[in-house]
Write a protein that holds these residues in place. Structure first.
Motif, PDB file in Angstrom:
ATOM      1  N   SER A 159       0.825  -1.214   0.000  1.00 50.24           N
ATOM      2  CA  SER A 159       0.000   0.000   0.000  1.00 50.24           C
ATOM      3  C   SER A 159       0.856   1.260   0.000  1.00 50.24           C
ATOM      4  O   SER A 159       0.359   2.358   0.251  1.00 50.24           O
ATOM      5  CB  SER A 159      -0.926   0.007   1.223  1.00 50.24           C
ATOM      6  OG  SER A 159      -0.163  -0.082   2.423  1.00 50.24           O
ATOM      7  N   ARG A 160       2.130   1.143  -0.296  1.00 49.26           N
ATOM      8  CA  ARG A 160       3.008   2.314  -0.320  1.00 49.26           C
ATOM      9  C   ARG A 160       2.619   3.235  -1.472  1.00 49.26           C
ATOM     10  O   ARG A 160       2.036   2.812  -2.467  1.00 49.26           O
ATOM     11  CB  ARG A 160       4.464   1.860  -0.418  1.00 49.26           C
ATOM     12  CG  ARG A 160       4.863   1.003   0.792  1.00 49.26           C
ATOM     13  CD  ARG A 160       6.262   0.458   0.662  1.00 49.26           C
ATOM     14  NE  ARG A 160       7.256   1.520   0.821  1.00 49.26           N
ATOM     15  CZ  ARG A 160       8.576   1.304   0.802  1.00 49.26           C
ATOM     16  NH1 ARG A 160       9.043   0.073   0.614  1.00 49.26           N
ATOM     17  NH2 ARG A 160       9.414   2.286   0.950  1.00 49.26           N
ATOM     18  N   HIS A 161       2.977   4.493  -1.317  1.00 48.64           N
ATOM     19  CA  HIS A 161       2.557   5.522  -2.282  1.00 48.64           C
ATOM     20  C   HIS A 161       3.655   5.718  -3.329  1.00 48.64           C
ATOM     21  O   HIS A 161       4.762   6.160  -3.020  1.00 48.64           O
ATOM     22  CB  HIS A 161       2.285   6.845  -1.560  1.00 48.64           C
ATOM     23  CG  HIS A 161       1.658   7.878  -2.436  1.00 48.64           C
ATOM     24  ND1 HIS A 161       1.658   9.227  -2.123  1.00 48.64           N
ATOM     25  CD2 HIS A 161       0.986   7.777  -3.619  1.00 48.64           C
ATOM     26  CE1 HIS A 161       1.024   9.896  -3.079  1.00 48.64           C
ATOM     27  NE2 HIS A 161       0.607   9.036  -3.990  1.00 48.64           N
ATOM     28  N   LEU A 162       3.341   5.390  -4.577  1.00 51.01           N
ATOM     29  CA  LEU A 162       4.296   5.527  -5.670  1.00 51.01           C
ATOM     30  C   LEU A 162       3.776   6.570  -6.649  1.00 51.01           C
ATOM     31  O   LEU A 162       2.627   6.494  -7.105  1.00 51.01           O
ATOM     32  CB  LEU A 162       4.483   4.184  -6.384  1.00 51.01           C
ATOM     33  CG  LEU A 162       5.574   4.153  -7.459  1.00 51.01           C
ATOM     34  CD1 LEU A 162       6.953   4.087  -6.815  1.00 51.01           C
ATOM     35  CD2 LEU A 162       5.377   2.959  -8.395  1.00 51.01           C
ATOM     36  N   GLY A 170       2.050  14.494 -14.232  1.00 52.84           N
ATOM     37  CA  GLY A 170       1.825  13.212 -13.593  1.00 52.84           C
ATOM     38  C   GLY A 170       1.711  12.086 -14.608  1.00 52.84           C
ATOM     39  O   GLY A 170       0.996  12.203 -15.604  1.00 52.84           O
ATOM     40  N   VAL A 171       2.435  11.002 -14.367  1.00 55.89           N
ATOM     41  CA  VAL A 171       2.387   9.818 -15.226  1.00 55.89           C
ATOM     42  C   VAL A 171       1.653   8.677 -14.519  1.00 55.89           C
ATOM     43  O   VAL A 171       0.859   7.975 -15.125  1.00 55.89           O
ATOM     44  CB  VAL A 171       3.810   9.374 -15.616  1.00 55.89           C
ATOM     45  CG1 VAL A 171       3.776   8.072 -16.411  1.00 55.89           C
ATOM     46  CG2 VAL A 171       4.517  10.469 -16.394  1.00 55.89           C
ATOM     47  N   ALA A 172       1.922   8.532 -13.219  1.00 57.83           N
ATOM     48  CA  ALA A 172       1.269   7.481 -12.438  1.00 57.83           C
ATOM     49  C   ALA A 172       1.191   7.916 -10.990  1.00 57.83           C
ATOM     50  O   ALA A 172       2.078   8.625 -10.488  1.00 57.83           O
ATOM     51  CB  ALA A 172       2.026   6.162 -12.557  1.00 57.83           C
ATOM     52  N   ASP A 173       0.150   7.493 -10.313  1.00 59.20           N
ATOM     53  CA  ASP A 173      -0.041   7.805  -8.894  1.00 59.20           C
ATOM     54  C   ASP A 173      -0.851   6.667  -8.296  1.00 59.20           C
ATOM     55  O   ASP A 173      -2.009   6.457  -8.657  1.00 59.20           O
ATOM     56  CB  ASP A 173      -0.777   9.135  -8.728  1.00 59.20           C
ATOM     57  CG  ASP A 173      -0.747   9.633  -7.283  1.00 59.20           C
ATOM     58  OD1 ASP A 173      -0.745   8.782  -6.366  1.00 59.20           O
ATOM     59  OD2 ASP A 173      -0.732  10.859  -7.074  1.00 59.20           O
ATOM     60  N   THR A 174      -0.245   5.911  -7.400  1.00 58.08           N
ATOM     61  CA  THR A 174      -0.927   4.729  -6.884  1.00 58.08           C
ATOM     62  C   THR A 174      -0.578   4.466  -5.426  1.00 58.08           C
ATOM     63  O   THR A 174       0.516   4.791  -4.966  1.00 58.08           O
ATOM     64  CB  THR A 174      -0.576   3.482  -7.723  1.00 58.08           C
ATOM     65  OG1 THR A 174      -1.377   2.388  -7.293  1.00 58.08           O
ATOM     66  CG2 THR A 174       0.895   3.121  -7.599  1.00 58.08           C
ATOM     67  N   HIS A 175      -1.533   3.882  -4.715  1.00 61.72           N
ATOM     68  CA  HIS A 175      -1.313   3.364  -3.364  1.00 61.72           C
ATOM     69  C   HIS A 175      -1.394   1.843  -3.365  1.00 61.72           C
ATOM     70  O   HIS A 175      -1.529   1.227  -2.304  1.00 61.72           O
ATOM     71  CB  HIS A 175      -2.357   3.932  -2.400  1.00 61.72           C
ATOM     72  CG  HIS A 175      -2.111   5.356  -2.030  1.00 61.72           C
ATOM     73  ND1 HIS A 175      -1.252   5.740  -1.023  1.00 61.72           N
ATOM     74  CD2 HIS A 175      -2.606   6.513  -2.566  1.00 61.72           C
ATOM     75  CE1 HIS A 175      -1.244   7.070  -0.932  1.00 61.72           C
ATOM     76  NE2 HIS A 175      -2.057   7.554  -1.856  1.00 61.72           N
ATOM     77  N   ARG A 176      -1.305   1.259  -4.543  1.00 59.19           N
ATOM     78  CA  ARG A 176      -1.381  -0.199  -4.649  1.00 59.19           C
ATOM     79  C   ARG A 176      -0.367  -0.742  -5.661  1.00 59.19           C
ATOM     80  O   ARG A 176      -0.709  -1.560  -6.512  1.00 59.19           O
ATOM     81  CB  ARG A 176      -2.786  -0.635  -5.027  1.00 59.19           C
ATOM     82  CG  ARG A 176      -3.360   0.111  -6.228  1.00 59.19           C
ATOM     83  CD  ARG A 176      -4.704  -0.415  -6.656  1.00 59.19           C
ATOM     84  NE  ARG A 176      -5.140   0.222  -7.888  1.00 59.19           N
ATOM     85  CZ  ARG A 176      -6.058  -0.285  -8.688  1.00 59.19           C
ATOM     86  NH1 ARG A 176      -6.607  -1.452  -8.395  1.00 59.19           N
ATOM     87  NH2 ARG A 176      -6.412   0.352  -9.781  1.00 59.19           N
TER      88      ARG A 176
END
Length: 289
Positions: A159-162, A170-176
């Motif tokens: 669940s880390r924030h990448l 912004g290209v990608a933003d995820t917590h999964r």
């Protein structure tokens, strides 16, 4: 990666070290019984079949399978006049492989001046991977190179924030994200496509093939060529990263939990040896005879 390639324990570029008082030789070769039935296919014939295969791990090379001479079909090997000198194993004799109406030159070799130390390879022949039609373990085709028992892949959900950015966009933003740990490589972070702005991904020609993951497709991000990749149809063994996207830390700005990521040792893939060539087309016939 494996034992002797990329950054494995016996590779020249290893990132670890043995805890010994005396320095080890700069090159170490390791041979062991494969303990699997292995077969070679050429010209619609089985030309070699053995449960007594020896696997050689040599620095900077994928592992190579050596078959006992008695496991090779009659008339398959014809000695050539060509000989070369192996830096560790001495004189190497080369063979043409013939079956039916086909032949392949420089398609097999044998080390003919072995010492007591290297005698485990005496009376054994190896086949050039690309020159043969296929290699099998039992009834399943093995693509790329002989299977390396020391190569391991672990995939973990987190669940880390990448966050991935390019030119403040912004290209990608995820917590999964999903992180893939592979022997001898730095961790690779993969992002679900739903968390990627796919409008910035421009497919580029050319795929690469990994015997452990499958075919990788590449994307440019703006002017950054091959800055991202995806195993769109990853092998079942690594299905957790199928169709996810990973990004190059040396070409894009990537932050993990707010910390900027930079290329780590093991991040770059070392080119394979010419006789261990990987052909993406092999994937199409992975399970066929």
């Amino acid at each position: 990666m494996g034992l002797a390639w990329q950054q494995g324990p016996l590779a020249s570029g290893t990132i670890g070290h043995f805890l010994t008082a005396q320095p080890l030789p700069p090159r170490l070769l390791f041979a062991e019984p494969l303990r699997r039935r292995m077969r070679v296919r050429f010209a619609d014939r089985w030309i070699a079949d053995s449960e007594d295969v020896v696997l050689l791990h040599e620095p900077g090379r994928y592992p190579v399978a050596y078959f006992p001479l008695e496991a090779i079909g009659a008339g398959v090997l014809t000695a050539e006049e060509r000989t070369t000198e192996h830096r560790d194993l001495g004189r190497t004799d080369w063979y043409t492989v013939t079956a039916g109406d086909r032949e392949a030159t420089r398609a097999a070799w044998q080390h003919s001046a072995l010492t007591d130390v290297t005698a485990v390879l005496a009376g054994r022949v190896a086949f050039a991977w690309r020159a043969m039609d296929a290699f099998y373990e039992e009834d399943e085709r093995i693509v790329g190179h002989a299977a390396d028992a020391y190569h391991r892949i672990d995939i973990r959900a987190t669940s880390r924030h990448l966050v991935v950015r390019a030119d403040n966009r912004g290209v990608a933003d995820t917590h999964r994200p999903v992180v893939l740990y592979e022997s001898g490589f730095a961790p690779r972070w993969y992002v679900p496509r739903e968390d990627v702005d796919e409008s910035v991904l421009n497919p580029v020609d050319g795929q690469t093939f990994c015997p452990y993951k499958g075919l990788a497709s590449y994307y440019s991000v703006g002017e950054r060529t091959r800055a991202a990749w995806s195993y769109v149809d990853a092998w079942p063994e690594v299905a957790k990263v199928r169709n996810l996207v990973s990004f190059e830390a040396d070409k894009l700005e990537i932050h993990l939990d707010g910390n900027r990521m930079h290329p780590e040792p093991g991040q770059a893939v070392v080119a394979h040896g010419v006789d261990r060539g990987l052909d993406p087309g092999e994937i199409l016939h992975r399970a066929t005879v």
